[in-house]
Enzyme design. Structure first.
Site, PDB file in Angstrom:
ATOM      1  N   HIS A 122      51.713  34.726   2.478  1.00  0.00           N
ATOM      2  CA  HIS A 122      50.826  35.756   3.052  1.00  0.00           C
ATOM      3  C   HIS A 122      51.320  36.366   4.081  1.00  0.00           C
ATOM      4  CE1 HIS A 122      47.530  35.203   0.010  1.00  0.00           C
ATOM      5  NE2 HIS A 122      46.957  34.153   0.917  1.00  0.00           N
ATOM      6  N   LYS A 564      35.226  38.811   5.616  1.00  0.00           N
ATOM      7  CA  LYS A 564      35.244  40.036   5.552  1.00  0.00           C
ATOM      8  C   LYS A 564      34.009  40.753   4.820  1.00  0.00           C
ATOM      9  CE  LYS A 564      38.388  42.298   2.909  1.00  0.00           C
ATOM     10  NZ  LYS A 564      37.705  43.698   2.455  1.00  0.00           N
TER      11      LYS A 564
END
Length: 904
Positions: A122, A564
Site C-alpha cells: 500500500h 471511511k
C-alpha cells in the site's frame, strides 16, 4: 538555503517551546511567502533529510536505552530478552506473578501460537529504496559508535561513513520519477527479508529459545516458529489493473529464486562448517542411509559434506530453472539470468539432479543431519548455523513469502455470469442469493468441468472476465507452498465465498488434492461487518463447504474502509461486536476461527503505535493464539528497518499473543454496550452528515488538502481510486487518510467522535469515565484518539484554508465548523479520560519526539501550503518554474510523512 532553513527552524523551535507563540508562526508564514521556487526546493530537501535522520537516531536511541537498562540489572537478572512488559520475558514473569498460569501452560501456549505478518505494498512508504538503504547504513554506524572499545580511528571512520551517507543522500534524487510496477514493489518486500529478516528471525528465535530455557526450564522444538510472514505484493488485484496473472507468476518465481540463492549461501557456509570425518565420528543410521543415497560425490569420508554438497547442487539446479522460467516470460526487463552463483560440487549431470520443489526437500535432510549430530555428541555444532537454517526454512519455506491473492467479489460474479450465459442457463448476476447458492452447491458436488477457457475466449467475453479466470489458471499452476489465502474484498454474501471455491475447482484446486487456497471473506463496511455473523452461519450450514474447510475458517476484518464508511467510533464498535458474534457462530459449528486484521499505520486505518496494548485490547476469545495482520507501507520500514528493531518487533508480537492467552478479559456490562451503541449511532450520523450529505465537503476536501496532488508522488502501482469518476466513496482509504494527515487536521481519525462522546446527563458522563477506567478496549480507543489529536494543529489547518480554499461563504464556514468540531472532540476526550491534557498515555514518548520534529514539520507545512497555492494558480501550463515547485511539493509531502511517522 541554509540561512533560510535556520530562520525557519528557529521560529519552529520557538513555537514548539510555546505552542501559543502566535508571533513565531506569523514570522514563519511571512518568511515562506518570499522564498524563490529554487530555494523552496532546497529548504524542503534539507528539512526532509533532517527528519529522516531524526527518525534514524530515535530508533537507535530506543534500542540503546533498552540495552542500557538491561545491563544495569544484576547479572542473575540479565536475560536473553529484555525485562519489559511487552517482551516474552516480561509476559512470562507477569503471568507467573499473577498466578494466571503455570510454566507448563505457558510453554504449551507458546509452542502452539501463530502470528503471521502479511507485507503489503500500500502506497504509504514515500521514500525510495535507494534512500532507505542509506538511512539503514547510518543507523548501523550509530550502533558501532556506541561500542566502548572503539579505537579512535574506527570512531573517525564511522563518523566519516555517516557523513558520507548524508552527503550521498543530499546528492540523490529522493523523488520517484516513474511510478513503480508491482514487480518493483515485490522486490522491495523481498529486500526486507534479504537484508534484515533473514538474520533477525533466527537471531530472535535463538534468544526466545534461551529465554524459554531460563524462564520455563525447556527449550523450544527446533522447527517451532511462533511468527511467519506472507505477502500481498503481486497478488493484490483489488482495484489494481497492473497486477496481471503474468505479474503474479513472475513475482512468485522471483521469490522462489531469491529463496534458493539465500539457502545456497547458507548451504555453502554449512558445507564449510560440517567438515566432520566419519574416520573419527560415528553417524546415526538415518544419516548413513542419507549419505549413501548421494551418488557422484567426492566427499567420501566427510559424510555431512556429502549431503550438503548434494543439496547445494539441487539449489543450483533450482536457481537455473527459476532463471530460465523468468527469462522465458518474455519482455521482462527487470531480470537477466546468468549471474555468477557458484560452481557445482564435482562433475554433474544436471538431468540427474532434482530441483528443490518444497520445504520438505530441504527440511528432511537438514533434520537428519541435526539429529545425527545430537546423537553422536556434537550438540554445539548442531545448534549453530544448521539450527538457524532449519528455523529459516520453517519460517520462510522455499517460496520466501507465500503470496495471498485478493480480488473484488464483483469480479467473480462477472465471471460466473459469463459462464452461466455461455452454458445457456441464464444470468448468474440476476439470480437471487438462494438461486446462486443452489447452483454453486450443485456444481461443487459435480466433478466435471463447467467450461473450457478457450471456448469463452472464442465467444469474445469481456476481457475483465478472461483476466479473472486466467488468475485462477495461473495460481493452479503454481506450487501450493507459494500461495497463502484467497481474500475476497467487498464480500457480502455466502455465495461470494462459494464462487471462489467453484472457480478454484474448475482449475483443479480442491481440498481433496490439497491445492485449494483457503478462501477468506473480507468484511469492510459497517453493513458488511454487521451482517458477517449471519453469512458465516449460512456457510457453516452447507455440508460441501464444511467438508472443504476441514474445521478451519479465516475471516478478514477491514479497519480502513469501515472507518471511511462510518467514522472511527462506529467502525470500532462494529468490529468488536462482529468479531464477538462470529466467534460464537464458529463455536456453535465447532470451527476454529482465525481473524485476519487489515490495518494501516494510522489510527484512522486501525493502526496503533503500541502493538502490545492493541492486541491485549481485542474482544475476548477472538485471538486464541492465532493472529494474522497486515504490515503496510512505511510501517514495514519502522518495524523491520534494522535487525535490532525487527527482533524487538518480533518479540512484541510474540509476547502480546502469549499474554493475551492468559489475561483476564473484561466483559462489558450491558449498560456499557447500550452506551457504546448510542455513541456509535450518534458519531456515525455526525460523520456521514458531513462527509456524505454536505455538498460543501468534497470541494472543501479537495481544496484544503493536497489530495489531488498526491497522484504526483509515484508511491504505488495502484490507482488512488477504485472508480476514477467516483467521489469520496470510491477514494481509497489510504489517500483519504494521507491527505488529512498532510494538512495536520487528521480529520479521518476523529470526525464524529466529539458528537458521540458529548453527553448532557451527568450519569452518562460518569458511565463514560467508568468505561474508560475499567474497560481496556474502550480505554485503548480513547487513548489512541488522544494521541492522534495531539498531532493535529489548529493554526496550520487554518493556514491551509486561508491560502487554498475559495473565499466563498459556504467553504469558509465549513472550515470553521470542522475546526470547531476539532475543539469539541479534544474537550470530549479530556472529559472522558479525566485528563488535563489530551495527549494521553500514548503521547508520553511522542511529546518529546514531537518537540524535536515539530520545528521541522511546521516549517514544511507552511511551505507546502504556499507551494500548493502557487501551483494551483499556474494552472495546466508547463514550465521549468512549475517543475521546480512540483518537485518541492513532492519533497514536502515526503517530509511531513516522515515527521508524522504514520502517514497511511
Amino acid at each position: 538555503v541554509y540561512e533560510l532553513y535556520n530562520k525557519l527552524r528557529k521560529h519552529g523551535l520557538d513555537r514548539a517551546a510555546d505552542p501559543n507563540n502566535v508571533q513565531a508562526f506569523e514570522e514563519m508564514k511571512k518568511l515562506v511567502r518570499v522564498v524563490s521556487p529554487t530555494d523552496a526546493l532546497g529548504i524542503m530537501r534539507v528539512f526532509s533529510v533532517a527528519l529522516n535522520l531524526v527518525n534514524a537516531a530515535e530508533v537507535h536511541h530506543r534500542l540503546r536505552a533498552m540495552r542500557e537498562n538491561e545491563l544495569k540489572r544484576s547479572e542473575e537478572h540479565v536475560g536473553p530478552l529484555p525485562m519489559v512488559e511487552d517482551s516474552v520475558r516480561g509476559s512470562i514473569e507477569t503471568i507467573l506473578e499473577n498466578a494466571e498460569g503455570d510454566k507448563e501452560a505457558i510453554y504449551n501456549a507458546l509452542i502452539k501460537q501463530k502470528v503471521e505478518i502479511v507485507l503489503t505494498a500500500h502506497p504509504t512508504e514515500v521514500n525510495r529504496k535507494t534512500i532507505l538503504r542509506k538511512y539503514k547504513s547510518i543507523t548501523e554506524a550509530l550502533s558501532l559508535l556506541d561500542r566502548p572499545d572503539l579505537h579512535p580511528y574506527e570512531r573517525s571512520e564511522a563518523l566519516s561513513s555517516i557523513k558520507r551517507d548524508i552527503a550521498a543522500t543530499w546528492g540523490s534524487d529522493e523523488i520517484r520519477r516513474v511510478k513503480p510496477r508491482p514487480q518493483d514493489e515485490a522486490a522491495g518486500g523481498n529486500a526486507v527479508i534479504e537484508t534484515v529478516l533473514w538474520e533477525a528471525v533466527p537471531s530472535y528465535l535463538r534468544k526466545l529459545d534461551a529465554q524459554c530455557m531460563v524462564s520455563l526450564g525447556k527449550r523450544l522444538p527446533i522447527d517451532m516458529v511462533p511468527i511467519k510472514f506472507a505477502s500481498w505484493i503481486g497478488g493484490d488485484r483489488d482495484g489494481n489493473p497492473n497486477v496481471t496473472p503474468e505479474v503474479t507468476r513472475e513475482v512468485v518465481l522471483h521469490q522462489r529464486l531469491r529463496a534458493a540463492k539465500l539457502y545456497l549461501h547458507d548451504m555453502n557456509r554449512l558445507y564449510s562448517e560440517l567438515a566432520i570425518s566419519s574416520t573419527y565420528v560415528d553417524l546415526s543410521e538415518e544419516m548413513k542411509e542419507l549419505a549413501n543415497s548421494v551418488k557422484n560425490s567426492r566427499d567420501n569420508l566427510e559424510r555431512y559434506r556429502r549431503v550438503t554438497g548434494h543439496l547445494r547442487n539441487r539449489l543450483l539446479k533450482t536457481i537455473r530453472e527459476c532463471e530460465s522460467e523468468i527469462f522465458a516470460l518474455g519482455g521482462n526487463q527487470s531480470y537477466r539470468p546468468n549471474v555468477e552463483i557458484g560452481r557445482p560440487m564435482g562433475s554433474i549431470d544436471w538431468d540427474e539432479v532434482d530441483t528443490i520443489r518444497n520445504a520438505a526437500d530441504l527440511m528432511k535432510p537438514l533434520r537428519t543431519m541435526y539429529d545425527s549430530l545430537i546423537e553422536t555428541g556434537f550438540e554445539l555444532v548442531a545448534d549453530g548455523h544448521l539450527l538457524d537454517m532449519i528455523r529459516r526454512l520453517a519460517v520462510f519455506g522455499v517460496s520466501l513469502l507465500p503470496l495471498d491473492i485478493r480480488e473484488e467479489s464483483t469480479r467473480h460474479t462477472m465471471a460466473l455470469d459469463a459462464i452461466t450465459r455461455h452454458l445457456g442457463i441464464g444470468s448468474y448476476s440476476e439470480w437471487s442469493e438462494e438461486a446462486r447458492l443452489s447452483f454453486l452447491q450443485s456444481e461443487l458436488s459435480n466433478k466435471r468441468p463447467l467450461f473450457k477457457l478457450t471456448d469463452l475466449e472464442a465467444e469474445g467475453v469481456d476481457p475483465k472476465v478472461l483476466i479473472t479466470l486466467r488468475v485462477f489458471e495461473t495460481i493452479s499452476q503454481l506450487d501450493s507452498e507459494a500461495l497463502g489465502a484467497y481474500v475476497i474484498s467487498q464480500a457480502q454474501t455466502a455465495s461470494d465465498v462459494l464462487a471462489v471455491m467453484l472457480l478454484q475447482q474448475q482449475f483443479g484446486m480442491t481440498s481433496k488434492n490439497g491445492k485449494m487456497m483457503r478462501v477468506v471473506p473480507l468484511f469492510e463496511t459497517l453493513n458488511d461487518l454487521t451482517n458477517a455473523p449471519e453469512k458465516l452461519t449460512q456457510l457453516f450450514q452447507i455440508p460441501t463447504y464444511m467438508g472443504a474447510i476441514k474445521g478451519k475458517q479465516e475471516v478478514m476484518v477491514g479497519y480502513s474502509d469501515s472507518a471511511k464508511d462510518a467514522g472511527r467510533l462506529a467502525a470500532c464498535y462494529a468490529q468488536y461486536t462482529s468479531q464477538e458474534s462470529m466467534v460464537n457462530v464458529a463455536k456453535k459449528f465447532n470451527v476454529e476461527l482465525t481473524f485476519f486484521h487489515g490495518k494501516g499505520g494510522t489510527v484512522g486505518r486501525g493502526g496503533n503505535p503500541n502493538t502490545f496494548r492493541a492486541i491485549l485490547s481485542h474482544p475476548p476469545n477472538t485471538v486464541n493464539g492465532r493472529f494474522r495482520v497486515t504490515e503496510q507501507g512505511e510501517m514495514i520500514r519502522q518495524n523491520f528497518g534494522s535487525t535490532g528493531i525487527a527482533e524487538r518487533t518480533l518479540d512484541i508480537y510474540t509476547a502480546a499473543v502469549l499474554r493475551e492467552a492468559f489475561v483476564k478479559h473484561v466483559e462489558p456490562k450491558s449498560s456499557w454496550r447500550k452506551q457504546m451503541q448510542r455513541i456509535s449511532d450518534v458519531s456515525c450520523a455526525d460523520y456521514r452528515k458531513m462527509v456524505r450529505e454536505d455538498p460543501r465537503f468534497v470541494p472543501y476536501f479537495r481544496q484544503a488538502t493536497p489530495e489531488v496532488e498526491l497522484g504526483t508522488l509515484n508511491i504505488g502501482s495502484r490507482p488512488a481510486k477504485r472508480n476514477p469518476k467516483g467521489g469520496i466513496e470510491s477514494l481509497r482509504a489510504i489517500p483519504w487518510t494521507f491527505a488529512w494527515g498532510q494538512s495536520r487536521l487528521n480529520l479521518s481519525a476523529w470526525l464524529g467522535v466529539g458528537a458521540g462522546l458529548n453527553v448532557e446527563n451527568e450519569s452518562d458522563k460518569q458511565e463514560l469515565r467508568e468505561m474508560y477506567q475499567q474497560w481496556p478496549w474502550f480505554r485503548e480507543i480513547i487513548d489512541l484518539l488522544a494521541m492522534i489529536l495531539s498531532k493535529t494543529d489548529y493554526s496550520i489547518s487554518e493556514n491551509y484554508d486561508a491560502l487554498l480554499v475559495d473565499k466563498t461563504k459556504d467553504l469558509i464556514s465549513l472550515g470553521k465548523e470542522v475546526r470547531e468540531k476539532l475543539v469539541e472532540t479534544r474537550q470530549a476526550i479530556l472529559d472522558v479520560s479525566g485528563s488535563t491534557e489530551y495527549g494521553g498515555p500514548h503521547v508520553q514518548l511522542l511529546r518529546v519526539s514531537s518537540k524535536i520534529r515539530n520545528p521541522y514539520v511546521d516549517s514544511i507545512n507552511c511551505m507546502q501550503a504556499e507551494l500548493l497555492k502557487e501551483l494551483r494558480a499556474m494552472g495546466d501550463k508547463n514550465s521549468d518554474i512549475k517543475q521546480i515547485r512540483q518537485d518541492a511539493l513532492v519533497v514536502s509531502i515526503n517530509g511531513i510523512a516522515q515527521g508524522m511517522k504514520n502517514s497511511g
